[in-house]
Design a protein around this motif. Structure first.
Motif, PDB file in Angstrom:
ATOM      1  N   MET A 291      44.141  12.625  41.660  1.00  0.00           N
ATOM      2  CA  MET A 291      45.294  13.804  42.138  1.00  0.00           C
ATOM      3  C   MET A 291      45.206  14.889  41.090  1.00  0.00           C
ATOM      4  SD  MET A 291      49.265  13.460  42.665  1.00  0.00           S
ATOM      5  CE  MET A 291      49.313  12.235  44.336  1.00  0.00           C
ATOM      6  N   TRP A 292      44.991  14.894  39.689  1.00  0.00           N
ATOM      7  CA  TRP A 292      44.736  15.627  38.957  1.00  0.00           C
ATOM      8  C   TRP A 292      43.437  16.921  39.203  1.00  0.00           C
ATOM      9  CZ3 TRP A 292      43.618  14.501  33.095  1.00  0.00           C
ATOM     10  CH2 TRP A 292      43.538  15.602  32.234  1.00  0.00           C
ATOM     11  N   GLY A 293      42.545  15.808  39.527  1.00  0.00           N
ATOM     12  CA  GLY A 293      40.588  15.746  39.462  1.00  0.00           C
ATOM     13  C   GLY A 293      40.585  17.199  40.979  1.00  0.00           C
ATOM     14  N   VAL A 294      41.183  16.376  42.208  1.00  0.00           N
ATOM     15  CA  VAL A 294      41.547  17.716  43.040  1.00  0.00           C
ATOM     16  C   VAL A 294      42.342  18.527  43.201  1.00  0.00           C
ATOM     17  CG1 VAL A 294      42.023  16.929  45.482  1.00  0.00           C
ATOM     18  CG2 VAL A 294      40.988  15.307  44.738  1.00  0.00           C
ATOM     19  N   GLY A 295      43.530  18.101  42.576  1.00  0.00           N
ATOM     20  CA  GLY A 295      44.232  19.763  42.241  1.00  0.00           C
ATOM     21  C   GLY A 295      43.896  20.795  41.731  1.00  0.00           C
ATOM     22  N   ALA A 296      43.156  20.209  40.291  1.00  0.00           N
ATOM     23  CA  ALA A 296      43.050  21.498  39.874  1.00  0.00           C
ATOM     24  C   ALA A 296      41.515  21.859  40.600  1.00  0.00           C
ATOM     25  CB  ALA A 296      42.077  20.360  38.041  1.00  0.00           C
ATOM     26  N   PHE A 297      40.691  20.827  41.061  1.00  0.00           N
ATOM     27  CA  PHE A 297      39.627  21.816  41.626  1.00  0.00           C
ATOM     28  C   PHE A 297      39.594  22.599  43.079  1.00  0.00           C
ATOM     29  CE2 PHE A 297      36.136  21.904  44.566  1.00  0.00           C
ATOM     30  CZ  PHE A 297      34.426  21.896  44.061  1.00  0.00           C
ATOM     31  N   LEU A 298      40.791  22.025  43.969  1.00  0.00           N
ATOM     32  CA  LEU A 298      41.333  23.688  45.008  1.00  0.00           C
ATOM     33  C   LEU A 298      42.186  24.212  44.352  1.00  0.00           C
ATOM     34  CD1 LEU A 298      42.307  20.336  47.812  1.00  0.00           C
ATOM     35  CD2 LEU A 298      40.459  21.668  47.224  1.00  0.00           C
ATOM     36  N   PHE A 299      42.630  24.052  43.251  1.00  0.00           N
ATOM     37  CA  PHE A 299      43.538  25.255  42.869  1.00  0.00           C
ATOM     38  C   PHE A 299      42.398  26.010  42.478  1.00  0.00           C
ATOM     39  CE2 PHE A 299      45.700  27.825  39.203  1.00  0.00           C
ATOM     40  CZ  PHE A 299      47.431  26.910  40.026  1.00  0.00           C
ATOM     41  N   GLY A 300      41.799  26.371  41.471  1.00  0.00           N
ATOM     42  CA  GLY A 300      40.475  27.113  41.581  1.00  0.00           C
ATOM     43  C   GLY A 300      39.848  27.666  41.838  1.00  0.00           C
ATOM     44  N   LEU A 301      39.347  26.876  43.600  1.00  0.00           N
ATOM     45  CA  LEU A 301      39.191  27.447  44.473  1.00  0.00           C
ATOM     46  C   LEU A 301      39.923  28.507  45.223  1.00  0.00           C
ATOM     47  CD1 LEU A 301      36.405  24.481  46.487  1.00  0.00           C
ATOM     48  CD2 LEU A 301      35.609  26.583  45.051  1.00  0.00           C
ATOM     49  N   ILE A 302      41.270  28.352  45.418  1.00  0.00           N
ATOM     50  CA  ILE A 302      41.875  29.480  46.471  1.00  0.00           C
ATOM     51  C   ILE A 302      42.233  30.180  45.075  1.00  0.00           C
ATOM     52  CG2 ILE A 302      44.369  29.121  46.383  1.00  0.00           C
ATOM     53  CD1 ILE A 302      44.486  26.837  48.043  1.00  0.00           C
ATOM     54  N   ASP A 303      41.909  30.030  44.403  1.00  0.00           N
ATOM     55  CA  ASP A 303      42.446  31.717  42.901  1.00  0.00           C
ATOM     56  C   ASP A 303      40.815  32.610  43.217  1.00  0.00           C
ATOM     57  OD1 ASP A 303      44.262  30.602  42.531  1.00  0.00           O
ATOM     58  OD2 ASP A 303      44.130  31.079  40.168  1.00  0.00           O
ATOM     59  N   LEU A 304      39.237  31.716  42.993  1.00  0.00           N
ATOM     60  CA  LEU A 304      38.740  32.285  43.448  1.00  0.00           C
ATOM     61  C   LEU A 304      39.008  33.328  44.920  1.00  0.00           C
ATOM     62  CD1 LEU A 304      35.526  30.226  41.989  1.00  0.00           C
ATOM     63  CD2 LEU A 304      36.919  31.815  41.311  1.00  0.00           C
ATOM     64  N   VAL A 305      38.840  33.053  45.363  1.00  0.00           N
ATOM     65  CA  VAL A 305      39.375  33.251  47.178  1.00  0.00           C
ATOM     66  C   VAL A 305      40.161  34.360  46.912  1.00  0.00           C
ATOM     67  CG1 VAL A 305      40.222  33.192  49.357  1.00  0.00           C
ATOM     68  CG2 VAL A 305      38.446  31.990  48.127  1.00  0.00           C
ATOM     69  N   LEU A 306      41.147  34.537  46.033  1.00  0.00           N
ATOM     70  CA  LEU A 306      42.127  35.279  46.038  1.00  0.00           C
ATOM     71  C   LEU A 306      41.582  36.183  45.146  1.00  0.00           C
ATOM     72  CD1 LEU A 306      45.738  36.511  45.614  1.00  0.00           C
ATOM     73  CD2 LEU A 306      45.766  34.794  44.023  1.00  0.00           C
ATOM     74  N   PHE A 307      40.767  36.190  44.009  1.00  0.00           N
ATOM     75  CA  PHE A 307      40.198  37.593  42.912  1.00  0.00           C
ATOM     76  C   PHE A 307      39.443  37.810  43.300  1.00  0.00           C
ATOM     77  CE2 PHE A 307      41.991  33.719  39.695  1.00  0.00           C
ATOM     78  CZ  PHE A 307      43.476  35.388  39.976  1.00  0.00           C
ATOM     79  N   CYS A 308      38.321  37.194  45.178  1.00  0.00           N
ATOM     80  CA  CYS A 308      37.475  37.718  44.847  1.00  0.00           C
ATOM     81  C   CYS A 308      37.899  38.365  47.151  1.00  0.00           C
ATOM     82  CB  CYS A 308      35.970  36.855  45.032  1.00  0.00           C
ATOM     83  SG  CYS A 308      35.736  36.349  43.282  1.00  0.00           S
ATOM     84  N   TYR A 309      38.342  38.160  47.126  1.00  0.00           N
ATOM     85  CA  TYR A 309      38.564  38.758  48.945  1.00  0.00           C
ATOM     86  C   TYR A 309      38.729  40.453  48.601  1.00  0.00           C
ATOM     87  CZ  TYR A 309      43.876  39.691  49.333  1.00  0.00           C
ATOM     88  OH  TYR A 309      44.785  40.549  49.027  1.00  0.00           O
ATOM     89  N   PRO A 310      38.962  40.903  47.792  1.00  0.00           N
ATOM     90  CA  PRO A 310      39.757  42.652  47.629  1.00  0.00           C
ATOM     91  C   PRO A 310      38.228  43.672  47.222  1.00  0.00           C
ATOM     92  CG  PRO A 310      40.967  41.353  45.902  1.00  0.00           C
ATOM     93  CD  PRO A 310      39.756  40.684  46.075  1.00  0.00           C
ATOM     94  N   LEU A 311      37.095  42.508  47.654  1.00  0.00           N
ATOM     95  CA  LEU A 311      35.712  43.414  47.898  1.00  0.00           C
ATOM     96  C   LEU A 311      35.626  43.334  48.475  1.00  0.00           C
ATOM     97  CD1 LEU A 311      33.891  40.361  44.673  1.00  0.00           C
ATOM     98  CD2 LEU A 311      34.420  42.969  44.483  1.00  0.00           C
ATOM     99  N   VAL A 312      35.793  42.721  49.476  1.00  0.00           N
ATOM    100  CA  VAL A 312      35.533  42.567  51.196  1.00  0.00           C
ATOM    101  C   VAL A 312      36.812  43.814  51.954  1.00  0.00           C
ATOM    102  CG1 VAL A 312      35.943  41.750  53.557  1.00  0.00           C
ATOM    103  CG2 VAL A 312      34.884  40.907  51.314  1.00  0.00           C
TER     104      VAL A 312
END
Length: 420
Positions: A291-312
């Motif tokens: 649960m910890w590993g899956v949660g952290a991995f997906l948390f980071g992926l969503i954050d990366l989408v959040l921070f990078c989408y303004p480039l589009v």
């Protein structure tokens, strides 16, 4: 939902502790939101407002690990009762604040309350494992972490309203009432642990130093604890970066105003509540490390989408969606990691370990805050924020590759029995 209701319905003592936490956290958000508004009204200075953050943060770094030593010595239930009562008393000086000349009272109250929190938090987190059955621990941690999101939604709105209606005196009275109510709930907890203090060291100071040093050593004792400790440090730096640069990100990269920023931040609480319910409902079906590993991995992926989408695009809609979605993996991360940490530690040393890790996280957040201001100017806001997302992605991936080790070295070594 069977697991969720099983914990709430069958574990009376845990239900009381959970309710007390929700009440006092709601009071915290009432005061925190109202103070931020009132201090700026009284002083007109953003620097004065920043002093509130400093007053609340310094004790976490300076006192956190030392407080854990006393939490292991004292009865945790009694510690939580006394700290809640002291919180209520310490709010009374706010009744004397009328203008800018008395602003030092606000800083002193915030500082002292933060000191008390360094005793309350490890006591609460150390008590939870002995109030529920081992198979219910993930569910209990998920519910406990969810209270902060519920409290934020309720308390932030009430705090702003009370600040406008009655200023600091009304905020102080209402917050004090929540602490008194929380203390009353914890008084009803039946669980007791009788502790025997070790007297092998000569003198109180020597004993204190030995126990404090032992707590620091236990944080890095064995590969599983070292992995957890490093994860907390890396993500702590990332959280410091996030807290510093997210407002500039919304303004400069998304073109949002103060209202948009507030709504985006608040939307994470909505996702956290939903995520907490999901994590609590399925917590007993998944290993805590997974649960910890899956949660952290997906948390980071969503954050990366959040921070990078303004480039589009500079639309605000994806920001709201990402902040809501990140609540689910965020709840998984907190519940899974907390459960692993509780299982890796013995009851007799759990307070010291929580305190030491809390202090290290606080220092890491300060490093992130200090670094973000400089690096944001040199490298840009988005590249620095990407670091935060990558920290969670890489951390989650490493945890998933080590989940067998984390599960194998995490036996239940608890004192006492759950209360029915």
């Amino acid at each position: 939902m069977k697991e969720l209701w099983g914990v709430l319905a069958r574990q009376r003592d845990y239900r009381l502790v959970l309710s007390a936490g929700l009440v006092s956290l709601t009071g915290d958000w009432i005061l925190k939101t109202g103070l931020a508004f009132q201090v700026y009204v009284l002083t007109g200075s953003t620097l004065a407002s920043g002093g509130l953050l400093l007053s609340s943060f310094v004790p976490m770094v300076v006192l956190g690990s030392l407080a854990g030593v006393f939490v292991d010595r004292w009865d945790r239930r009694r510690t939580m009762i006394v700290t809640n009562l002291l919180h209520a008393v310490l709010l009374l000086p706010l009744l004397a604040v009328r203008d800018e000349s008395a602003i030092w009272i606000v800083y002193a109250v915030v500082l002292m309350q933060s000191c008390l929190q360094q005793f309350f938090r490890p006591a609460e987190q150390s008590l939870i494992p002995v109030l529920v059955e081992p198979r219910q621990l993930v569910t209990a941690n998920a519910l406990n972490s969810q209270t902060s999101d519920v409290a934020r939604l309720i308390g932030a709105g009430i705090g702003g309203l009370l600040a406008g209606l009655g200023g600091l005196p009304l905020l102080a009275v209402v917050d004090a009432a929540t602490f008194l109510l929380a203390a009353g709930l914890i008084v009803r907890v039946r669980h007791r642990v009788v502790r025997t203090l070790t007297q092998s060291a000569s003198g109180a100071i020597q004993r204190l130093k030995a126990e404090w040093t032992e707590g620091l050593r236990l944080c890095v004792a064995g590969p599983a604890m070292r992995l957890l400790f490093v994860f907390c440090l890396v993500t702590g730096v990332g959280e410091g970066v996030m807290s510093t640069l997210f407002a500039p990100f919304v303004s400069a990269e998304l073109g949002g105003d103060g209202t948009a920023y507030g709504l985006i931040v608040s939307s994470q609480a909505v996702g956290g509540i939903v995520g907490g319910l999901v994590a609590a409902a399925i917590g007993s079906r998944l290993p805590a490390a997974t649960m910890w590993g899956v949660g952290a991995f997906l948390f980071g992926l969503i954050d990366l989408v959040l921070f990078c989408y303004p480039l589009v695009t500079d639309s605000l809609i994806p920001a709201f969606v990402c902040m809501i979605l990140v609540g689910l993996p965020g709840a998984f991360t907190v519940a899974g990691m907390m459960t692993v940490l509780q299982r890796l530690s013995e009851d007799s040393s759990r307070g010291r370990i929580f305190g030491a890790i809390s202090a290290a996280e606080g220092l890491a957040v300060l490093v992130g805050i200090a670094s973000a201001g400089v690096l944001g100017e040199l490298a840009g806001i988005i590249p620095v924020l990407v670091f935060q997302g990558l920290g969670y992605v890489i951390g989650g991936a490493v945890i998933l590759t080590r989940r067998r080790m984390l599960s194998a070295t995490a036996p239940q070594e608890l004192v006492g029995h759950p209360s029915a």
